[in-house]
Motif scaffolding. Structure first.
Motif, PDB file in Angstrom:
ATOM      1  N   LYS A 275       0.814  -1.220   0.000  1.00 39.06           N
ATOM      2  CA  LYS A 275       0.000   0.000   0.000  1.00 39.06           C
ATOM      3  C   LYS A 275       0.847   1.269   0.000  1.00 39.06           C
ATOM      4  O   LYS A 275       0.325   2.345  -0.228  1.00 39.06           O
ATOM      5  N   TRP A 276       2.141   1.129   0.316  1.00 37.11           N
ATOM      6  CA  TRP A 276       3.006   2.315   0.311  1.00 37.11           C
ATOM      7  C   TRP A 276       3.072   2.881  -1.095  1.00 37.11           C
ATOM      8  O   TRP A 276       3.104   2.136  -2.075  1.00 37.11           O
TER       9      TRP A 276
ATOM     10  N   ARG B  47       0.762  -2.165  -5.934  1.00 34.21           N
ATOM     11  CA  ARG B  47      -0.396  -2.837  -6.536  1.00 34.21           C
ATOM     12  C   ARG B  47      -0.811  -2.144  -7.832  1.00 34.21           C
ATOM     13  O   ARG B  47      -1.181  -2.804  -8.796  1.00 34.21           O
ATOM     14  N   ASP B  48      -0.764  -0.807  -7.841  1.00 35.53           N
ATOM     15  CA  ASP B  48      -1.090  -0.064  -9.056  1.00 35.53           C
ATOM     16  C   ASP B  48      -0.106  -0.407 -10.173  1.00 35.53           C
ATOM     17  O   ASP B  48      -0.494  -0.596 -11.327  1.00 35.53           O
TER      18      ASP B  48
ATOM     19  N   LEU C  16      -4.018   5.979 -13.985  1.00 35.08           N
ATOM     20  CA  LEU C  16      -4.882   7.132 -13.737  1.00 35.08           C
ATOM     21  C   LEU C  16      -6.207   6.729 -13.103  1.00 35.08           C
ATOM     22  O   LEU C  16      -6.704   7.417 -12.203  1.00 35.08           O
ATOM     23  N   SER C  17      -6.789   5.636 -13.543  1.00 35.93           N
ATOM     24  CA  SER C  17      -8.083   5.226 -12.983  1.00 35.93           C
ATOM     25  C   SER C  17      -7.961   4.850 -11.508  1.00 35.93           C
ATOM     26  O   SER C  17      -8.918   4.995 -10.750  1.00 35.93           O
ATOM     27  N   ARG C  18      -6.795   4.409 -11.099  1.00 34.85           N
ATOM     28  CA  ARG C  18      -6.598   4.009  -9.709  1.00 34.85           C
ATOM     29  C   ARG C  18      -6.107   5.147  -8.817  1.00 34.85           C
ATOM     30  O   ARG C  18      -6.295   5.101  -7.604  1.00 34.85           O
ATOM     31  N   CYS C  19      -5.475   6.154  -9.415  1.00 40.53           N
ATOM     32  CA  CYS C  19      -4.805   7.198  -8.626  1.00 40.53           C
ATOM     33  C   CYS C  19      -5.441   8.577  -8.773  1.00 40.53           C
ATOM     34  O   CYS C  19      -4.881   9.572  -8.324  1.00 40.53           O
TER      35      CYS C  19
END
Length: 134
Positions: free
Chosen positions: A15-16, A88-89, A107-110
């Motif tokens: 998650k970092w 993960r991204d 982009l969709s995740r962040c």
């Protein structure tokens, strides 16, 4: 300070953000080998080499130390919430079939709470990058 490896299972480490992960790795390197990093780079065109020295402390001093995950970005009367990508991204983007799809995954995740869709944003970004050849 636990640093995840390819063989360890550290759900928190995944998650970092990439920046946080790199900061922790750089601190671990400094604590293990000392502050100095000897580097070498070679020009791919002329093959001239350059030796240089870096300081872990100097690199850490220039890193962002914010604890916030999401940041508000405003430009030209528009605003978005953005965060740095995490492992993960990057893994999801690496599984994409091509570079364009990988950009969309990141982009969709962040990106959230913005006035534009990911496609709109990518279209506007590509207009501002004259060196792009696709």
């Amino acid at each position: 300070m636990p640093v995840p490896t390819s063989r360890s299972r550290n759900p928190q480490g995944a998650k970092w953000t990439v920046g946080e992960r790199d900061r922790r790795l750089l601190e671990s390197r400094r604590n293990t080998f000392g502050d100095r990093i000897d580097g070498y780079a070679e020009c791919p065109v002329c093959c001239n080499g350059l030796e240089f020295e870096l300081s872990c402390e100097g690199l850490l001093g220039s890193a962002s130390m914010t604890d916030a995950t999401w940041h508000k970005v405003e430009q030209a009367g528009r605003s978005w919430d953005v965060r740095g990508p995490n492992s993960r991204d990057l893994a999801a983007a690496a599984a994409a079939p091509d570079l364009d799809r990988a950009r969309r995954v990141i982009l969709s995740r962040c990106l959230r709470n913005g006035p534009d869709t990911v496609d709109d944003l990518i279209g506007r970004m590509s207009c501002r990058r004259p060196w792009r050849r696709d």
